[in-house]
Design an enzyme around this catalytic site. Structure first.
Site, short mmCIF file in Angstrom:
data_model
loop_
_atom_site.label_atom_id
_atom_site.label_comp_id
_atom_site.label_asym_id
_atom_site.label_seq_id
_atom_site.Cartn_x
_atom_site.Cartn_y
_atom_site.Cartn_z
N ASN A 1 3.46 4.48 -9.94
CA ASN A 1 2.29 4.35 -10.93
C ASN A 1 1.06 4.30 -10.26
O ASN A 1 -0.01 4.79 -10.60
CB ASN A 1 2.55 3.07 -11.73
CG ASN A 1 1.19 2.82 -12.55
OD1 ASN A 1 0.84 3.43 -13.49
ND2 ASN A 1 0.34 1.95 -12.01
N LYS B 1 -1.68 15.59 -9.16
CA LYS B 1 -0.67 15.34 -10.30
C LYS B 1 0.40 16.56 -10.73
O LYS B 1 1.29 16.29 -11.36
CB LYS B 1 -1.56 15.07 -11.55
CG LYS B 1 -2.30 13.73 -11.37
CD LYS B 1 -1.42 12.56 -11.25
CE LYS B 1 -2.03 11.20 -11.22
NZ LYS B 1 -1.16 10.27 -10.83
N ASP C 1 0.72 -1.18 0.16
CA ASP C 1 -0.15 0.07 -0.07
C ASP C 1 1.07 1.32 0.15
O ASP C 1 1.51 1.50 0.92
CB ASP C 1 -0.85 -0.21 1.21
CG ASP C 1 -1.82 1.24 1.25
OD1 ASP C 1 -1.59 2.24 0.76
OD2 ASP C 1 -3.17 1.08 1.86
N VAL C 2 0.89 2.03 -0.99
CA VAL C 2 1.75 3.10 -1.22
C VAL C 2 1.52 4.10 0.04
O VAL C 2 2.51 4.89 -0.03
CB VAL C 2 1.56 3.79 -2.55
CG1 VAL C 2 2.21 2.70 -3.49
CG2 VAL C 2 0.38 4.18 -2.81
N THR D 1 -10.61 4.63 -16.25
CA THR D 1 -11.43 5.36 -17.04
C THR D 1 -12.71 4.69 -17.40
O THR D 1 -13.69 5.21 -17.73
CB THR D 1 -10.62 5.94 -18.33
OG1 THR D 1 -9.88 4.56 -18.74
CG2 THR D 1 -9.76 6.92 -17.87
N TYR E 1 -7.41 15.91 -7.79
CA TYR E 1 -6.33 15.12 -8.60
C TYR E 1 -5.50 16.00 -9.42
O TYR E 1 -4.32 15.80 -9.62
CB TYR E 1 -7.50 14.47 -9.70
CG TYR E 1 -6.94 13.41 -10.72
CD1 TYR E 1 -6.26 12.45 -10.16
CD2 TYR E 1 -6.49 13.79 -12.08
CE1 TYR E 1 -5.57 11.35 -11.00
CE2 TYR E 1 -5.85 12.82 -12.76
CZ TYR E 1 -5.40 11.74 -12.54
OH TYR E 1 -4.64 10.92 -13.32
#
Ligand code: NAD
Length: 239
Positions: free
Chosen positions: A81, A150, A54-55, A184, A146
């Protein structure tokens, strides 16, 4: 065999872009350690090792990287990623959702880079690829958290590239446009159609088209490349 002998950690490897990176890198001769919080829908190729990671969890990162170095002796490449998306504009964004986005998409990248440079610096070698987005460079309405993360990943990558240049560690970011993945697929179809219609190539990309960009940046072919943003978006940002 463009990655022959390289030890690579991929986060978010069970799905979409991360899964394509895992398959391509294994085909190119890398020892890939595929990590995620879920199992892959499609099995990883033979030879790929997998572990839960789990990042957002410091302990997972430390244990995972220690296990890789203990077994393989080093970590050559990190592909940060793993990611989530959310669409709320600022006035609808709740604190818990803001913090969750930061935890996965931004803190996850920070923790990954911190653990990677811990073991790469003594070797004076390494490559880190952080997956940002076209929304790290430009904006559409909504999806405030988001865009925040990013954009942060874009600049965190440049900072790390500058900080560790003398340690032989290259850090670059990849900025996908619309890519067909489970992420998506789960979105509103009208939203997807609008982004594709605004893309000069008039189609969405595929995960392998992003994986090939990661392959270049992870390989020694990119030995003079650090701090760049590789945009792979069907021409979207060129407009
Ligand atoms: P995806 O949903 O198919 O895959 C993401 C993976 O990340 C999943 O397997 C998920 O389990 C994993 N993940 C989520 N939270 C995690 C956590 N806390 N720890 C570890 N793993 C976790 O999505 P994708 O489209 O392949 O996206 C991959 C990356 O590409 C993301 O960072 C995303 O923001 C970015 N991106 C995607 C697109 C696109 O159009 N698909 C565009 C630009 C950027």
């Amino acid at each position: 065999m463009r990655l022959e002998g390289k030890v690579v950690l991929v986060t978010g490897a069970a799905s979409g872009i991360g899964h394509a990176v895992t398959e391509l890198f294994a085909k190119e001769g890398a020892m890939v350690i595929a990590t995620d919080i879920q199992s892959p829908a499609k099995a990883y190729p033979e030879g790929v090792e997998s572990m839960p990671l789990d990042v957002t969890k410091e302990g997972d990162w430390a244990a995972g990287v220690d296990a890789i170095v203990g077994k393989h002796g080093r970590l050559d490449v990190l592909i940060n990623n793993a990611g989530i998306i959310a669409y709320e504009p600022i006035h609808e964004l709740e604190m818990k959702d803001w913090l969750h986005m930061i935890a996965v998409d931004q803190t996850g990248v920070f923790l990954g880079m911190r653990e990677a440079v811990r073991v790469m610096r003594p070797k004076k070698s390494g490559a880190i690829v952080n997956i940002s987005s076209i929304w790290g460079n430009s904006a559409v309405a909504g999806a405030h958290a988001y865009h925040a993360v990013k954009g942060a990943v874009r600049n965190m990558s440049k900072n790390a590239a500058m900080t560790y240049v003398d340690d032989g560690i290259r850090v670059n970011s990849v900025h996908p446009g619309f890519i067909h993945t489970p992420l998506t697929d789960a979105q509103d179809a009208g939203l997807n159609d609008a982004v594709i219609a605004a893309t000069p190539m008039k189609r969405g990309g595929t995960p392998i088209e992003i994986a090939y960009g990661c392959l270049y940046l992870a390989s020694d072919e990119a030995s003079y490349t650090t701090g760049v943003e590789l945009v792979i978006d069907g021409g979207y940002l060129a407009q």
